[in-house]
Motif scaffolding. Structure first.
Motif, short mmCIF file in Angstrom:
data_model
loop_
_atom_site.label_atom_id
_atom_site.label_comp_id
_atom_site.label_asym_id
_atom_site.label_seq_id
_atom_site.Cartn_x
_atom_site.Cartn_y
_atom_site.Cartn_z
N ASP A 171 1.08 -1.05 0.44
CA ASP A 171 0.27 0.14 -0.31
C ASP A 171 0.88 1.68 -0.16
OD1 ASP A 171 1.00 0.18 2.62
OD2 ASP A 171 -0.70 -0.38 3.64
N GLU A 172 2.11 1.09 -0.67
CA GLU A 172 2.99 1.90 0.20
C GLU A 172 3.63 2.05 0.97
OE1 GLU A 172 3.50 4.53 -4.05
OE2 GLU A 172 1.56 4.33 -4.57
N LYS A 173 3.05 1.88 2.04
CA LYS A 173 3.83 2.30 3.79
C LYS A 173 4.15 0.57 3.53
CE LYS A 173 0.42 5.51 5.04
NZ LYS A 173 -1.15 5.94 5.55
N ARG A 174 3.17 -0.63 3.53
CA ARG A 174 3.96 -1.82 4.00
C ARG A 174 3.53 -2.51 3.10
NH1 ARG A 174 -1.01 -1.09 7.70
NH2 ARG A 174 -1.89 -0.51 6.42
N ALA A 175 4.44 -3.45 3.32
CA ALA A 175 4.83 -4.55 2.07
C ALA A 175 5.10 -6.16 2.48
CB ALA A 175 6.09 -4.65 1.27
N PHE A 176 4.19 -6.85 1.55
CA PHE A 176 4.27 -8.69 1.76
C PHE A 176 4.15 -8.62 0.34
CE2 PHE A 176 1.25 -5.72 4.60
CZ PHE A 176 1.13 -6.12 5.33
N ILE A 177 4.64 -10.53 1.25
CA ILE A 177 5.17 -11.13 0.01
C ILE A 177 4.45 -12.50 0.02
CG2 ILE A 177 6.51 -12.98 -0.84
CD1 ILE A 177 8.63 -10.78 -0.90
N ILE A 178 3.40 -13.01 -0.92
CA ILE A 178 2.72 -14.42 -0.58
C ILE A 178 3.25 -15.02 -1.34
CG2 ILE A 178 0.59 -15.56 -0.71
CD1 ILE A 178 -0.80 -12.59 -0.25
N LEU A 179 3.76 -16.74 -1.00
CA LEU A 179 4.33 -17.15 -1.36
C LEU A 179 3.45 -18.74 -1.55
CD1 LEU A 179 8.14 -17.72 -0.35
CD2 LEU A 179 7.13 -15.92 -2.14
N ASN A 180 3.08 -19.47 -3.12
CA ASN A 180 2.01 -20.48 -3.19
C ASN A 180 2.47 -21.43 -4.05
OD1 ASN A 180 -0.10 -18.82 -2.38
ND2 ASN A 180 -0.58 -17.64 -4.32
N PHE A 245 4.64 -13.28 4.19
CA PHE A 245 5.27 -12.39 4.92
C PHE A 245 4.80 -11.23 5.55
CE2 PHE A 245 6.90 -16.66 3.80
CZ PHE A 245 7.73 -17.21 5.07
N GLN A 246 5.81 -9.92 6.16
CA GLN A 246 6.23 -8.92 5.71
C GLN A 246 7.02 -8.90 5.70
OE1 GLN A 246 4.10 -6.70 9.40
NE2 GLN A 246 4.39 -4.38 8.24
N VAL A 247 7.57 -7.69 4.79
CA VAL A 247 9.25 -8.01 4.07
C VAL A 247 9.23 -6.50 4.65
CG1 VAL A 247 9.07 -10.18 3.36
CG2 VAL A 247 9.00 -7.59 1.58
N ASP A 248 8.53 -5.22 4.53
CA ASP A 248 9.08 -3.81 4.60
C ASP A 248 10.42 -3.89 6.38
OD1 ASP A 248 6.59 -2.20 6.71
OD2 ASP A 248 6.15 -4.28 6.20
N GLN A 249 9.05 -4.44 7.12
CA GLN A 249 9.88 -4.86 8.34
C GLN A 249 9.64 -6.06 8.83
OE1 GLN A 249 9.12 -1.69 10.95
NE2 GLN A 249 10.98 -0.60 10.82
N PHE A 250 10.66 -7.35 8.90
CA PHE A 250 10.45 -8.63 8.78
C PHE A 250 9.31 -9.07 9.75
CE2 PHE A 250 10.92 -13.11 9.04
CZ PHE A 250 10.23 -13.02 7.51
N SER A 251 8.53 -9.78 9.53
CA SER A 251 7.35 -10.32 10.64
C SER A 251 6.52 -11.59 9.83
CB SER A 251 5.97 -9.77 10.54
OG SER A 251 4.60 -9.85 11.29
N ALA A 252 5.94 -12.96 10.41
CA ALA A 252 6.22 -14.71 9.88
C ALA A 252 4.68 -14.39 10.51
CB ALA A 252 7.25 -15.24 10.16
N PRO A 253 3.83 -14.29 10.30
CA PRO A 253 2.06 -14.92 11.11
C PRO A 253 2.49 -15.89 11.59
CG PRO A 253 1.76 -14.36 8.78
CD PRO A 253 2.96 -14.30 9.32
N GLY A 254 1.87 -16.60 12.79
CA GLY A 254 2.09 -17.99 12.43
C GLY A 254 2.83 -18.41 13.63
N GLY A 255 4.05 -18.12 13.20
CA GLY A 255 5.07 -18.42 14.73
C GLY A 255 5.80 -17.84 14.81
#
Length: 317
Positions: A171-180, A245-255
């Motif tokens: 959203d030009e503030k936060r960034a995410f990556i989805i791997l499928n 994952f959130q990758v602007d400042q790294f975060s991994a949900p679920g653990g």
């Protein structure tokens, strides 16, 4: 130098809008959604792709990227290397590796990509991110979808192929990556020591992230081991075949992330081969370690990247 395979098996495939079924975690891709395609070239790349927004990856801002045939989206430089190195990389290359291995789309498969602000796609991505990060109030305004569709491995003498996808969104503030992950059948090309008839063995594929600063990186469980072929059965968001994952400042949900490895909430492990310090992934995302030895007749044994207390093979009960 890589030598050409003795036998090329051509596998045809149909792509486009994906409905329920084997590849249902994948977002739509292919000619029907106006995807572009990389050249059919061993170790090839898309060339540099300007993007219409700034994508923040581990605190660094990027305005272009490369889609590389060997299962990598990179920033700054293309990646032609076909045998995956362990993270962190010594050359400091920042990239996303949904499945870094020796793809040869001259034998079979296609590598598609597009950047998109199409409302239906953005709405679906927004709903997914809200599900995994319910407190962030995120609304996607841009996305980039790269899909490796039914791609073969270098030196293949089989009909085995892999399908996987990386989705970048911001959203030009936060960034995410989805791997499928769709169907995953091979781990290794022959130039990386793999068997030409099975696509297994040698140095298997790597999945995860490398920030480029030699400090921040992440390995999806099973990376560079034979278990990576089972990646479609894994997830950090309770959706088999999907990692988010959130990758602007790294975060991994679920653990929790411990030394670049993922640990599920409430799971425990021992830090080293002494099995003197037992660690717990707490639900706040922190890892807490306390002094605790293996109990009773159990012995300390290596398990992928960590250690666990297991029954000795020589024990009788």
């Amino acid at each position: 130098m890589k030598s050409l395979p003795l036998l090329l098996l051509v596998v045809t495939s149909c792509v486009g809008q994906k409905g329920p079924g084997i590849d249902s975690v994948l977002y739509p891709y292919g000619p029907s959604v106006q995807d572009k395609i990389t050249r059919k070239l061993d170790d090839g790349t898309s060339g540099e792709i300007p993007i219409s927004v700034t994508f923040t990856f581990f605190g660094k801002k990027h305005k272009s990227l490369f889609v590389n045939n060997n299962g990598v989206i990179s920033f700054g430089v293309p990646v032609s290397k076909y045998t995956p190195d362990a993270f962190p990389l010594s050359d400091g290359s920042p990239f996303v590796a949904p499945y870094w291995g020796d793809v040869n789309n001259q034998i079979a498969g296609s590598v598609y990509y597009r950047q998109s602000t199409e409302p239906t796609l953005l709405q679906r991505i927004t709903q997914d991110i809200k599900k995994y990060f319910p407190n962030l109030h995120y609304k996607a305004t841009w996305s980039f979808v790269a899909t490796w569709d039914k791609v073969a491995y270098f030196g293949s003498r089989s009909k085995k192929t892999n399908t996987f996808q990386a989705v970048l969104t911001t959203d030009e503030k936060r960034a995410f990556i989805i791997l499928n992950y769709g169907n995953i059948e091979w781990t290794t090309g022959t130039a990386s020591g793999g068997d030409p008839r099975t696509g297994l063995g040698g140095i298997p594929a790597q999945a995860g992230f490398n920030s480029g600063d030699k400090t921040h990186y992440f390995n999806i469980p099973g990376s560079r081991t034979p278990d990576i072929v089972k990646i479609r059965q894994t997830s950090n968001v309770n959706t088999p075949g999907r990692w988010v994952f959130q990758v602007d400042q790294f975060s991994a949900p679920g653990g929790c992330v411990y030394e670049a490895n993922f640990v599920r909430y409430n799971d425990t492990f021992w830090k080293d081969s002494t099995c003197e310090n037992k660690c717990l992934c707490k639900t706040n995302g922190e890892v807490e370690c306390t002094e605790e030895w293996c109990p009773g007749a159990l012995v300390c044994q290596p398990t992928t990247w960590h250690f666990s207390c297991q029954i000795s093979m020589g024990s009788c009960f």
